[in-house]
Design an enzyme around this catalytic site. Sequence first.
Site, PDB file in Angstrom:
ATOM      1  N   CYS A  98      75.419 -16.932 -53.011  1.00  0.00           N
ATOM      2  CA  CYS A  98      75.484 -16.177 -54.225  1.00  0.00           C
ATOM      3  C   CYS A  98      75.455 -16.992 -55.286  1.00  0.00           C
ATOM      4  O   CYS A  98      76.534 -17.523 -55.714  1.00  0.00           O
ATOM      5  CB  CYS A  98      76.527 -15.184 -53.988  1.00  0.00           C
ATOM      6  SG  CYS A  98      76.152 -13.825 -55.263  1.00  0.00           S
ATOM      7  N   CYS A 150      73.532  -8.709 -52.155  1.00  0.00           N
ATOM      8  CA  CYS A 150      73.956  -9.681 -53.192  1.00  0.00           C
ATOM      9  C   CYS A 150      75.252  -8.809 -53.929  1.00  0.00           C
ATOM     10  O   CYS A 150      75.016  -8.777 -55.002  1.00  0.00           O
ATOM     11  CB  CYS A 150      72.829  -9.937 -54.258  1.00  0.00           C
ATOM     12  SG  CYS A 150      73.435 -11.249 -55.162  1.00  0.00           S
TER      13      CYS A 150
HETATM   14  P1  FAD Z   1      64.067  -6.245 -47.979  1.00  0.00           P
HETATM   15  O1  FAD Z   1      63.518  -7.567 -48.485  1.00  0.00           O
HETATM   16  O2  FAD Z   1      64.590  -5.261 -48.879  1.00  0.00           O
HETATM   17  O3  FAD Z   1      62.899  -5.566 -47.187  1.00  0.00           O
HETATM   18  C1  FAD Z   1      63.156  -4.599 -46.363  1.00  0.00           C
HETATM   19  C2  FAD Z   1      61.660  -4.074 -46.131  1.00  0.00           C
HETATM   20  O4  FAD Z   1      61.609  -2.967 -45.040  1.00  0.00           O
HETATM   21  C3  FAD Z   1      60.787  -3.451 -47.117  1.00  0.00           C
HETATM   22  O5  FAD Z   1      59.697  -4.376 -47.628  1.00  0.00           O
HETATM   23  C4  FAD Z   1      60.713  -1.830 -46.967  1.00  0.00           C
HETATM   24  O6  FAD Z   1      59.613  -1.441 -47.595  1.00  0.00           O
HETATM   25  C5  FAD Z   1      60.806  -1.909 -45.536  1.00  0.00           C
HETATM   26  N1  FAD Z   1      61.031  -0.793 -44.717  1.00  0.00           N
HETATM   27  C6  FAD Z   1      62.026   0.107 -45.387  1.00  0.00           C
HETATM   28  N2  FAD Z   1      62.074   1.173 -44.324  1.00  0.00           N
HETATM   29  C7  FAD Z   1      61.180   0.847 -43.445  1.00  0.00           C
HETATM   30  C8  FAD Z   1      60.547   1.616 -42.339  1.00  0.00           C
HETATM   31  N3  FAD Z   1      60.909   3.028 -42.143  1.00  0.00           N
HETATM   32  N4  FAD Z   1      59.316   1.213 -41.717  1.00  0.00           N
HETATM   33  C9  FAD Z   1      59.161  -0.067 -42.044  1.00  0.00           C
HETATM   34  N5  FAD Z   1      59.339  -0.815 -42.933  1.00  0.00           N
HETATM   35  C10 FAD Z   1      60.317  -0.260 -43.837  1.00  0.00           C
HETATM   36  N6  FAD Z   1      69.856 -12.611 -52.438  1.00  0.00           N
HETATM   37  C11 FAD Z   1      69.940 -14.042 -52.588  1.00  0.00           C
HETATM   38  O7  FAD Z   1      69.995 -14.839 -51.573  1.00  0.00           O
HETATM   39  N7  FAD Z   1      70.306 -14.512 -53.705  1.00  0.00           N
HETATM   40  C12 FAD Z   1      70.322 -13.892 -55.184  1.00  0.00           C
HETATM   41  O8  FAD Z   1      70.612 -14.309 -55.966  1.00  0.00           O
HETATM   42  C13 FAD Z   1      70.162 -12.464 -55.091  1.00  0.00           C
HETATM   43  N8  FAD Z   1      70.073 -11.631 -55.973  1.00  0.00           N
HETATM   44  C14 FAD Z   1      69.834 -10.155 -55.875  1.00  0.00           C
HETATM   45  C15 FAD Z   1      69.691  -9.498 -56.881  1.00  0.00           C
HETATM   46  C16 FAD Z   1      69.504  -8.277 -57.021  1.00  0.00           C
HETATM   47  C17 FAD Z   1      69.301  -7.223 -58.322  1.00  0.00           C
HETATM   48  C18 FAD Z   1      69.172  -7.611 -55.805  1.00  0.00           C
HETATM   49  C19 FAD Z   1      68.524  -6.195 -55.399  1.00  0.00           C
HETATM   50  C20 FAD Z   1      69.072  -8.309 -54.585  1.00  0.00           C
HETATM   51  C21 FAD Z   1      69.446  -9.855 -54.533  1.00  0.00           C
HETATM   52  N9  FAD Z   1      69.451 -10.613 -53.471  1.00  0.00           N
HETATM   53  C22 FAD Z   1      69.729 -11.869 -53.533  1.00  0.00           C
HETATM   54  C23 FAD Z   1      69.242 -10.006 -52.131  1.00  0.00           C
HETATM   55  C24 FAD Z   1      68.221 -10.053 -51.332  1.00  0.00           C
HETATM   56  O9  FAD Z   1      67.197  -9.719 -52.110  1.00  0.00           O
HETATM   57  C25 FAD Z   1      68.377  -9.441 -49.983  1.00  0.00           C
HETATM   58  O10 FAD Z   1      69.036  -9.465 -49.349  1.00  0.00           O
HETATM   59  C26 FAD Z   1      67.020  -9.525 -49.237  1.00  0.00           C
HETATM   60  O11 FAD Z   1      65.613  -9.187 -49.888  1.00  0.00           O
HETATM   61  C27 FAD Z   1      67.053  -8.721 -48.131  1.00  0.00           C
HETATM   62  O12 FAD Z   1      65.879  -8.861 -47.110  1.00  0.00           O
HETATM   63  P2  FAD Z   1      65.379  -7.694 -46.178  1.00  0.00           P
HETATM   64  O13 FAD Z   1      64.326  -8.202 -45.510  1.00  0.00           O
HETATM   65  O14 FAD Z   1      66.603  -7.527 -45.083  1.00  0.00           O
HETATM   66  O15 FAD Z   1      65.195  -6.483 -46.940  1.00  0.00           O
END
Ligand code: FAD
Length: 412
Positions: free
Chosen positions: A341, A161
């Site tokens: 965004c 983000c």
């Molecule tokens: P995550 O949701 O972070 O999940 C990754 C998972 O993998 C976690 O649960 C973790 O525990 C697990 N993991 C890590 N290591 C391992 C391992 N070795 N083995 C097994 N599991 C593991 N997005 C939007 O679309 N709109 C917004 O307005 C927005 N605002 C945001 C504001 C903030 C402050 C933040 C921090 C993020 C924002 N985002 C927004 C971004 C969005 O939250 C992320 O892009 C999204 O959560 C990514 O998803 P993901 O599944 O790739 O990662």
Amino acid sequence: ASSYKVVVVGGGTAGLSVASSLSESLGNKAVAVVEPSDVHYYQPLWTFVGSGLKTFDESKMATSEVMPEKAQWIKDSVATFDPKQNTVKLANGETISYEYLVVAAGIQTNWGKIKNLPETLGKNGVTSNYSAQSVQKTDEFIKAFKGGNALFTMPSTPIKCAGAPQKIMYLAEEQWRKAGVRSQTDIKYFTGLGKIFAIDKYAKELLKICKARDLDINYFTDLAEIRPESKEAVFNVLGGEAKGTTLTLPYDFLHVTPPMGPPDFVKSSPLSNADGWVDVDKDTLRHNKFANVYALGDCSSLPTSKTAAAIAAQSAVLKNNLLGDIFGDRKVAKYDGYTSCPLVTGSDKLILAEFSGYTGQPLETFPFDQSKERYSTYFLTKEIIPEIYWKYMVKGSWDGPAKFRKLFGASA
Ligand code: FAD
Ligand code: UQ1
């Protein structure tokens, strides 16, 4: 060793959006999700939590409640990948085998790369919306602020983000104005990059807002160190005439966006590209070397901006293509790079950036100019999209707003 049709690594936004539908299609216990955390966070809410507009509790849910019923939750971390053997090794030493692997491990926040940040975070005015541990401190420190120097940072690395580092600045500025301390306050934004936002259509409007609200934007300036005793922040200057020098400034309030990068266990694995991300085809989301491996979300090499909104679109493509491999009954789907965004600029307005990271062109849902601040898109982001997330996205049935865009016949 236990064996599954599909192993999903990570039960965050991306992992759950894929695992729910796959476990419905493939049946009980055909899909395993490896996820170490007891808590699942809706991180996009943290901008609102950090400004006191939502509670922290509203951003979280027990993992047990969001884990798809038919999936096997393996509560551990993956330590290593062995894609030639079709296995992953867990932190507890166990080996698990799969026919198909989906990597959805997110991005790693590298707090330790800023000198003194780990020990100063959450104390004496230093905070970050990027951690479950400090996001509530942001709200506390904004409300306690009595004027002085307020600094907001964005690193030069890819982050999730890309708008969030500046959203909290707009929300803080508004609060300080309302509290009557704005005239005693100097607000500065430091980005390691050369633009305030990657897409010019939105950058142009954001710069107008910064000018009107006296927010000082500084480019190619990357936070390197915090000196808690003297309350100073030290920046590396990465461009311009002062390139190669450092800049040291006093702070009374400091919102840090930490440097981020691929998770270490992904980076050191055979699945990563030269930059450390899971090396997948940008159209199909299939791994470039291992055909039974897919990735999506923040840990992937997909060359678009890392958001939950992007994952909604990616997830539909990935599921189609993976189920196509298994059943041989469908056409290959392609991801168009869609991402979004919601740039919150106050407690009642927002610029809803939606674009393709592949073309750099806007892909707006609504039949109005979304680069203008609006209440409607603010309400949508704060009240409606969280509902969509918990009711549909983690259950695998939210593919993003593309169908509404086509319905409204708006841009592209
Ligand atoms: P995550 O949701 O972070 O999940 C990754 C998972 O993998 C976690 O649960 C973790 O525990 C697990 N993991 C890590 N290591 C391992 C391992 N070795 N083995 C097994 N599991 C593991 N997005 C939007 O679309 N709109 C917004 O307005 C927005 N605002 C945001 C504001 C903030 C402050 C933040 C921090 C993020 C924002 N985002 C927004 C971004 C969005 O939250 C992320 O892009 C999204 O959560 C990514 O998803 P993901 O599944 O790739 O990662
Ligand atoms: C979106 O689909 C999504 O994922 C659930 C987000 O994550 C929080 C978003 O921020 C946005 C803006 C979208 C796009 C949705 C619409 C209705 C424009």
